[in-house]
Design an enzyme around this catalytic site. Structure first.
Site, PDB file in Angstrom:
ATOM      1  N   HIS A 161      45.189  43.435  46.077  1.00  0.00           N
ATOM      2  CA  HIS A 161      44.732  44.509  45.303  1.00  0.00           C
ATOM      3  C   HIS A 161      44.904  44.555  43.784  1.00  0.00           C
ATOM      4  CE1 HIS A 161      43.243  47.165  48.409  1.00  0.00           C
ATOM      5  NE2 HIS A 161      44.270  47.019  49.179  1.00  0.00           N
ATOM      6  N   CYS A 230      39.538  42.932  42.927  1.00  0.00           N
ATOM      7  CA  CYS A 230      38.314  43.511  42.598  1.00  0.00           C
ATOM      8  C   CYS A 230      38.454  43.890  41.095  1.00  0.00           C
ATOM      9  CB  CYS A 230      38.452  44.971  43.223  1.00  0.00           C
ATOM     10  SG  CYS A 230      38.285  44.942  44.952  1.00  0.00           S
ATOM     11  N   ARG A 239      34.228  41.292  41.712  1.00  0.00           N
ATOM     12  CA  ARG A 239      35.345  40.192  41.885  1.00  0.00           C
ATOM     13  C   ARG A 239      35.888  39.772  40.655  1.00  0.00           C
ATOM     14  NH1 ARG A 239      34.978  43.491  45.229  1.00  0.00           N
ATOM     15  NH2 ARG A 239      34.961  43.512  47.427  1.00  0.00           N
TER      16      ARG A 239
END
Length: 262
Positions: A161, A230, A239
């Site tokens: 993340h 991300c 990405r």
């Protein structure tokens, strides 16, 4: 006293008292309505209270997403990393081989010294089982299956993340060529040097995970690492990709590599 004459309550006539009471009640009702305002005022007050309630709920949700998920994920990831090292130090020979790792099972620790990142690596990229628990996930399933650090050739690719849930890869855009990335497993330390970055690519571009990743600048088989996350921040539209090349491998028994010292 003659019938109809004024009594002790001040009514001039018996029938006058109920009428006066009704008049007083109506006057009180009018005063209450005046204080409350008309229908539009009442509606506007209700709408205002509704907006305040919704705003408070949204504020609590944002606080949970941006702050509390990090607290929970970092606590869980720290515990997982500590448990891994305890298991390795207590008798890693009994640990399962690489092929036995189950989805969600931790098997390594990733360090990015420049960013002060220390995060467990688990098998698979499931959000509930891995990423939302503050860990980094190894691409290990189907067409997205990538190499392990111990493999003599291939691309060890992981996802993490960038925001919320521990956000281990939030600042990987700050890495520069030559910055070390270290992976610790039960048996060894593997040190990579960052070589290049792809700031933005569609999520469908899985060629960045190939054994010789497209766009990385690598032209021949080798031992590579790929970090994916991300971008832009707080979205999952694209990405960001960071690549590195392995430059050192040493047994854990030999101690930590220079990149982790000091």
């Amino acid at each position: 006293m003659a019938a109809g004459a004024g009594g002790a309550d001040g009514c001039d006539e018996i029938v006058a008292c109920p009428a006066r009471r009704r008049a007083a009640q109506e006057a009180a009702k009018r005063e209450r309505r005046r204080r409350r305002g008309g229908p539009l005022v009442v509606v506007s007050r209700l709408v205002g209270e509704l907006f305040i309630t919704v705003g408070l709920v949204m504020l609590l949700f944002v606080t949970y997403q941006l702050w509390y998920t990090n607290v929970l994920a970092e606590r869980e990831a720290s515990g997982a990393a500590g448990s891994l090292r305890q298991d390795w130090d207590a008798g890693g020979a009994a640990a399962p081989p690489v092929a036995a790792f189950e989805p969600g099972q931790g098997f390594a620790i990733l360090y990015i010294p420049k960013l002060d990142v220390k995060v467990p690596v688990a098998e698979g990229i499931s959000k509930p089982k891995v990423l939302d628990r503050g860990m980094v996930g190894h691409y290990a399933e189907g067409a997205l299956k990538t190499a392990m650090p111990a493999d003599r050739s291939g691309n060890f690719a992981v996802a993490g993340h960038r925001n919320t849930h521990g956000e281990p890869f939030r600042f990987i855009n700050r890495l520069a060529p030559g910055d070390p990335i270290v992976v610790e497993t039960r048996d060894a330390y593997y040190t990579y040097e960052m070589t290049s970055i792809l700031p933005q690519t569609p999520p469908t571009n899985v060629s960045v995970l190939k054994p010789v990743p497209d766009g990385s600048g690598f032209t021949a088989p080798g031992r590579y690492i790929t970090l994916t996350t991300c971008t832009p921040e707080f979205t999952s539209t694209y990405r960001m990709i960071v690549w590195g090349r392995m430059v050192d491998e040493r047994p854990r028994s030999s101690g930590a590599p220079p990149a982790l010292e000091g």
